[in-house]
Scaffold this active site. Structure first.
Site, PDB file in Angstrom:
ATOM      1  N   HIS A  66       1.054  -1.194  -0.166  1.00 39.46           N
ATOM      2  CA  HIS A  66      -0.067  -0.304   0.589  1.00 39.46           C
ATOM      3  C   HIS A  66       1.186   1.418  -0.100  1.00 39.46           C
ATOM      4  CE1 HIS A  66       0.949  -0.725   4.142  1.00 39.46           C
ATOM      5  NE2 HIS A  66       0.701   0.306   4.312  1.00 39.46           N
ATOM      6  N   CYS A 196       2.211   3.881  11.547  1.00 40.29           N
ATOM      7  CA  CYS A 196       2.805   3.599  10.668  1.00 40.29           C
ATOM      8  C   CYS A 196       3.093   4.290   9.906  1.00 40.29           C
ATOM      9  CB  CYS A 196       2.403   2.411   9.917  1.00 40.29           C
ATOM     10  SG  CYS A 196       1.141   2.372   8.691  1.00 40.29           S
TER      11      CYS A 196
END
Length: 681
Positions: A66, A196
């Site tokens: 991603h 993250c």
């Protein structure tokens, strides 16, 4: 929302790719075919860059490549099922469920919330089982979207009903009976933060994993703050205050970390929050039982942007180095941008553009004149350079006392410029400002005043103290010292200049980008704030010496490749470019693998180059650039000769020292390879 995030066209139930790169390309091509990705290669480069930060494989056969990318038109999800499995770096093996998540660089919160909901779904075993059993792309897309007509996701939406009818009735009655028999025992409360780099998937999967695990443990309550792309909603301060312990599962700095100070803490990467939540909860409970407290709020060691700056276990010398490096690290971009703009202006219009007044440029700019453009670049560079000393002082204070130190630090730095105290004045102002703020923070004040302390009281009082000291007490002596240093540099000639060149060369090559290297570099760029012939010579010597180690290692791997491992020979190819660009860190992989041979050889070569550069009277107005700013170097040919001499000396020494070993290395370059990415970055 211009369309559904995933449709049947974005589902591949028979993904035949063998590698994660091929899988990402196959799924990205489906996105591009629908017009949701405008530049396939550009998008895949962004995916690869995110993958390089941390593998996106998860336990349970999941891969979630991603990224956020400027090449994505709308948030999109593509799904592939690979029967043979694809390695995405998960500890338990290949992944068969592949989700490619694409978010625009400026994705809105609604879309990112949907993506975060998917990340949470991936922690549900029924959801994953349904995906593995799916046979129709339309139904698969509906399942992933969470459409109500799809039966498979229903159990995940009613978690409380499932335990009553399946094989989990025992835990709930046990928990209920425990709470009934021990009503006086309060729950163990945990607060957690997950984050993250992209804030799309791992952030929310870690949160879901921790929440689900805590829910299954008797007597544990857990609240999670997800610091992701879908928003940053702070936990209620009362929840934090009531917590018994803290879990940080993150791969980027925790925002406003000081809110959680004074509690037992477990600090791990975000993937640990996904893969071993029970261990983390057990660990933090054990810390609480032992009374281990992390970063107490009253310890006088505030959370700062510099890792561990001000830790009570550090000696004063270590703290001082960290504080100074904080200021230098924030100052260097201003130096680089301003210095290169000034140098570029000189290269285009000659040194006489320094005489062009700002008023002339403002009122009579000639679009077709190179002189006007050169003067414009020069004055933009001068404007950037004007921040050099204030930024240095401000961020030294920031490293010491966090945000309350910024105002007095910048004020002190500006006064250092006004009083002509220069670089030395900036160093003093930053240290004084940080010290004053830290002293004020230790004063016990009434609760009613605590809210205005960091916003009003601390900036006001510290600015007054710093301003008084800089204007009245130490500003003039430091200005005199700065002037004496400048005069000394200008007077350097012969043996004195050569000795200084040797010292600077040794410092630049001793730790290859470490603290001593940064001290020498900061000394050089500090002189550019008030350029003189002596300071320009110092800048030239520092850059020349800093180029020697990587170039020498590159040359050594070319002429005596058998003395180096395969990984070192590959690093040697990159070292040519890094050395030519004045990135001394390009030699670190070699020094890490063989420090007793590489570092001494580098230091000798750097000393030779520094001495020759000073002896030749070479000057440099740019703070960076390597061979790419050769046109801006005084005595450029002799400068290149000085660099070449140092490179040859270092190469000869390292080859000779390595040749003393009777056996050449085989393939033991893992250490060098492991450091390669970090050092180039």
């Amino acid at each position: 929302m211009t369309g559904q995030m995933i449709t049947a066209d974005l589902v591949d139930l028979d993904l035949s790719a063998d590698t994660k790169e091929a899988a990402a390309r196959s799924l990205a091509e489906r996105m591009a075919g629908l017009g949701r990705v405008t530049d396939l290669d550009g998008f895949l480069a962004d995916v690869a860059a995110r993958e390089a930060q941390m593998p996106t494989g998860l336990d349970g056969g999941i891969g979630i490549p991603h990224c956020r990318s400027a090449h994505v038109t709308e948030p999109t999800l593509a799904f592939g099922r690979a029967s043979g499995g694809i390695d995405f770096g998960a500890p338990d093996g290949p992944a068969d469920l592949i989700f490619l998540i694409a978010a625009p660089a400026g994705a809105d919160d609604a879309h990112l919330t949907i993506l975060s909901a998917l990340a949470r779904q991936l922690m549900d075993e029924d959801f994953k089982a349904a995906l593995r059993a799916a046979t129709d792309p339309d139904r698969t897309a509906a399942l992933i979207r969470g459409d109500t007509e799809t039966p498979e996701p229903e159990p995940t939406s009613e978690p409380s009903a499932a335990p009553e009818s399946v094989a989990e009735p025992e835990p709930e009655p046990v928990e209920a009976s425990a709470s009934e028999t021990e009503p006086e025992r309060p729950p163990f409360r945990i607060v957690a933060v997950t984050s993250c780099p992209t804030g799309i998937a791992h952030t929310y999967m870690a949160a879901e994993s921790l929440e689900n695990t805590a829910r299954d443990i008797d007597g544990v309550e857990l609240a999670v703050e997800t610091q992701g792309s879908a928003g940053f909603t702070r936990l209620d301060p009362t929840v934090i205050a009531a917590a018994d312990a803290v879990i940080f599962a993150h791969d980027i700095p925790v925002r406003e970390k000081e809110r959680f100070a004074g509690k037992p803490t477990v600090d791990v990467g975000v993937k640990a929050g996904i893969s071993r939540p029970a261990e983390l909860i057990t660990e933090v409970r054990a810390k609480a039982a032992r009374g281990e407290i992390t970063g107490t709020a009253d310890s006088g060691a505030p959370s700062t942007p510099v890792d561990n700056a001000g830790e009570v276990t550090d000696g004063y010398g270590t703290k001082l180095r960290k504080w100074l490096m904080s200021g230098v690290s924030y100052m260097v971009p201003f130096v680089a941008a301003g210095g290169l703009l000034i140098a570029l202006g000189f290269a285009i219009g000659g040194y006489e553009i320094a005489n062009v007044k700002v008023e002339t440029l403002f009122n009579h700019f000639d679009w077709g004149s190179t002189t006007s453009w050169a003067a414009l670049l020069f004055h933009i560079g001068q404007a950037a350079f004007a921040f050099l000393v204030p930024v240095l002082a401000g961020y030294i204070a920031y490293g010491m006392a966090d945000r309350p130190g910024l105002v007095p630090g910048f004020v002190g730095g500006a006064i250092a410029v006004t009083t002509q105290a220069g670089f030395l004045g900036g160093l003093a102002a930053g240290l004084i400002a940080g010290g004053v703020v830290m002293a004020i923070q230790k004063v016990n004040v009434p609760a009613v005043l605590r809210g205005i302390m960091p916003v009003v009281v601390i900036p006001l009082l510290s600015s007054i103290v710093v301003g008084f000291l800089m204007f009245v007490v130490i500003g003039k002596p430091i200005a005199s010292l700065q002037s004496a240093l400048t005069d000394w540099l200008n007077s350097l000639s012969g043996a004195n200049a050569i000795i200084l060149g040797i010292i600077l060369g040794l410092m630049m090559c001793f730790d290859l980008g470490g603290p001593l290297n940064k001290v020498a570099y900061a000394f050089a760029v500090g002189g550019l704030a008030n350029p003189s012939d002596g300071s320009l010579k110092v800048m030239a010597a520092v850059m020349a010496a800093g180029m020697v180690p990587p170039l020498a290692m590159a040359l050594a791997t070319s002429v005596r490749g058998r003395l180096f491992t395969r990984a070192e020979r590959e690093n040697g190819k990159a070292a040519w470019v890094l050395g030519a660009s004045f990135i001394t860190e390009g030699a670190i992989p070699f020094a890490a693998a063989d420090p007793l041979r590489v570092i001494p050889a580098s230091m000798v070569g750097g000393a030779v180059t520094g001495a020759l550069s000073m002896a030749f009277g070479c000057t440099l107005r740019a703070p960076h650039g390597g061979i790419f700013v050769v046109p801006l170097i005084g005595n450029a040919l002799l400068y290149l000769i000085a660099i070449a001499a140092g490179v040859c000396v270092s190469t000869a020494l390292v080859v000779a020292l390595k040749g003393l070993r009777r056996t050449a290395p085989e393939a033991g370059g893992s250490q060098a390879q492991a450091t390669k990415v970090a050092t180039v970055a």
